[in-house]
Scaffold this active site. Structure first.
Site, PDB file in Angstrom:
ATOM      1  N   LYS A  12       0.839  -1.260   0.034  1.00 38.48           N
ATOM      2  CA  LYS A  12      -0.144   0.077  -0.090  1.00 38.48           C
ATOM      3  C   LYS A  12       0.821   1.174   0.008  1.00 38.48           C
ATOM      4  CE  LYS A  12      -1.514  -1.176   3.850  1.00 38.48           C
ATOM      5  NZ  LYS A  12      -1.435  -2.494   4.467  1.00 38.48           N
ATOM      6  N   ARG A  39      -8.914   1.293   9.273  1.00 33.68           N
ATOM      7  CA  ARG A  39      -8.365  -0.182   9.619  1.00 33.68           C
ATOM      8  C   ARG A  39      -9.319  -0.727  10.458  1.00 33.68           C
ATOM      9  NH1 ARG A  39      -2.403   0.500   9.168  1.00 33.68           N
ATOM     10  NH2 ARG A  39      -1.819  -1.635   8.932  1.00 33.68           N
ATOM     11  N   ARG A  63      12.282  -5.871   4.426  1.00 38.53           N
ATOM     12  CA  ARG A  63      11.942  -4.253   4.160  1.00 38.53           C
ATOM     13  C   ARG A  63      12.719  -3.340   4.863  1.00 38.53           C
ATOM     14  NH1 ARG A  63       5.733  -2.061   5.073  1.00 38.53           N
ATOM     15  NH2 ARG A  63       5.897  -2.634   7.268  1.00 38.53           N
ATOM     16  N   ARG A  91      11.912  -1.783  10.208  1.00 37.37           N
ATOM     17  CA  ARG A  91      11.149  -1.277  11.371  1.00 37.37           C
ATOM     18  C   ARG A  91      11.087  -2.229  12.545  1.00 37.37           C
ATOM     19  NH1 ARG A  91       5.594   0.344   8.285  1.00 37.37           N
ATOM     20  NH2 ARG A  91       4.868  -0.998  10.009  1.00 37.37           N
ATOM     21  N   ARG A 128       0.370  -8.955  13.710  1.00 39.33           N
ATOM     22  CA  ARG A 128      -0.104  -7.853  12.710  1.00 39.33           C
ATOM     23  C   ARG A 128      -1.181  -8.528  11.886  1.00 39.33           C
ATOM     24  NH1 ARG A 128       5.089  -5.213  10.795  1.00 39.33           N
ATOM     25  NH2 ARG A 128       3.658  -3.994   9.364  1.00 39.33           N
TER      26      ARG A 128
HETATM   27  P1  ADP Z   1       1.466  -1.812   7.875  1.00 42.10           P
HETATM   28  O1  ADP Z   1       0.498  -1.796   6.785  1.00 42.10           O
HETATM   29  O2  ADP Z   1       2.617  -2.330   7.068  1.00 42.10           O
HETATM   30  O3  ADP Z   1       0.966  -2.715   9.118  1.00 42.10           O
HETATM   31  P2  ADP Z   1       1.605   0.794   8.914  1.00 42.10           P
HETATM   32  O4  ADP Z   1       3.010   1.681   8.868  1.00 42.10           O
HETATM   33  O5  ADP Z   1       0.270   1.120   8.021  1.00 42.10           O
HETATM   34  O6  ADP Z   1       2.024  -0.686   8.312  1.00 42.10           O
HETATM   35  O7  ADP Z   1       1.166   0.732  10.472  1.00 42.10           O
HETATM   36  C1  ADP Z   1       1.937   0.518  11.461  1.00 42.10           C
HETATM   37  C2  ADP Z   1       1.378   0.214  12.812  1.00 42.10           C
HETATM   38  O8  ADP Z   1       0.788   1.662  12.978  1.00 42.10           O
HETATM   39  C3  ADP Z   1       0.301  -0.738  12.984  1.00 42.10           C
HETATM   40  O9  ADP Z   1       0.602  -1.967  13.323  1.00 42.10           O
HETATM   41  C4  ADP Z   1      -0.433  -0.103  13.955  1.00 42.10           C
HETATM   42  O10 ADP Z   1      -0.107  -0.174  15.326  1.00 42.10           O
HETATM   43  C5  ADP Z   1      -0.526   1.393  14.096  1.00 42.10           C
HETATM   44  N1  ADP Z   1      -1.423   1.896  12.909  1.00 42.10           N
HETATM   45  C6  ADP Z   1      -1.486   2.419  11.742  1.00 42.10           C
HETATM   46  N2  ADP Z   1      -2.682   2.724  11.176  1.00 42.10           N
HETATM   47  C7  ADP Z   1      -3.562   2.511  11.934  1.00 42.10           C
HETATM   48  C8  ADP Z   1      -4.843   2.631  12.337  1.00 42.10           C
HETATM   49  N3  ADP Z   1      -5.595   3.193  11.074  1.00 42.10           N
HETATM   50  N4  ADP Z   1      -5.489   2.467  13.571  1.00 42.10           N
HETATM   51  C9  ADP Z   1      -5.008   2.114  14.476  1.00 42.10           C
HETATM   52  N5  ADP Z   1      -3.679   1.869  14.397  1.00 42.10           N
HETATM   53  C10 ADP Z   1      -2.790   1.956  13.291  1.00 42.10           C
END
Ligand code: ADP
Length: 220
Positions: free
Chosen positions: A13, A88, A127, A160, A171
């Protein structure tokens, strides 16, 4: 163009959101990047979010809803946006509808990056990210031109902390429980478009161009 990108972690994404954002000149609003920048700057939000991200859990809806509403209300997002990693949960999807409703706007598409578990695990385990500009690389699939250095801003690349195998597995579970129900939510609204997250970057860009042709024009 107002679109959201969702799918499991590692679906690509962020990579595709960045490309589309440069192409269409509309902001890429990435929930994870925003939270990580709060953590780096040790703001109150960052202090609350740090341990949650490290465990691979989601931050509370109220917290992320407020942060994202603020981004969506900025003048930069008036002509459109690409939301990456938000919403999410169903609660977040409803909050997003409310914000857009207040602006008399609506989403054009919800793009679901359908991705197999093997691909997700393979991508996340190699990554590399640039904390300075948010660009993503991969040791094998998308190597930076200079080892350990970001192609875009020359900053140092890091792994990360939530890409450790155990956290990745967690996750994925959180994704299945909290985020997968969005499929039905957006299907019902006729906004769901499925794209193959397993494709490599250029193949998937071609696919996205086709899928989005049917949606509003990028300027819309
Ligand atoms: P990925 O899609 O690879 O999991 P992101 O960078 O989008 O990585 O998200 C990393 C972390 O940030 C998630 O595991 C969560 O802890 C937090 N996070 C991101 N977006 C949200 C969201 N919309 N609601 C709650 N927590 C979020």
């Amino acid at each position: 163009m107002r679109i959201i990108l969702f799918g499991p972690p590692g679906a690509g994404k962020g990579t595709h959101a960045r490309i589309l954002s440069e192409k269409w000149k509309i902001p890429h609003l990435a929930a994870g990047d925003l939270l990580r920048s709060h953590i780096r700057e040790a703001t109150d939000v960052g202090k609350r979010a740090k341990a949650i991200l490290e465990r691979g859990e989601l931050v509370p809806d109220a917290l992320i809803n407020e942060l994202m509403a603020e981004q969506l209300e900025k003048p930069a997002a008036k002509r459109g946006f690409i939301l990456d990693g938000y919403p999410r949960t169903l609660g977040q999807a409803e909050a997003l509808e409310e914000v857009l409703g207040r602006q008399k706007e609506r989403l054009d598409s919800a793009l679901y990056f359908k991705t197999s578990e093997e691909v997700v695990v393979e991508r996340l385990s190699g990554r590399l990210v640039c904390p300075q500009c948010g660009a993503n690389f991969h040791i094998r699939n998308i190597p930076p031109k200079k080892k350990g250095i970001c192609d875009r801003c020359q900053g140092p690349l890091v792994e990360r902390s939530d890409d450790r195998p155990q956290t990745v597995r967690h996750r994925l579970k959180v994704y299945e429980k909290e985020t997968a129900p969005l499929l039905e939510f957006y299907r019902k609204r006729g906004l769901l478009r499925e794209v193959p997250g397993d494709f490599d970057v250029s193949e998937l860009q071609e696919e996205l161009a086709k899928v989005l042709k049917g949606a509003a024009s990028p300027q819309g």
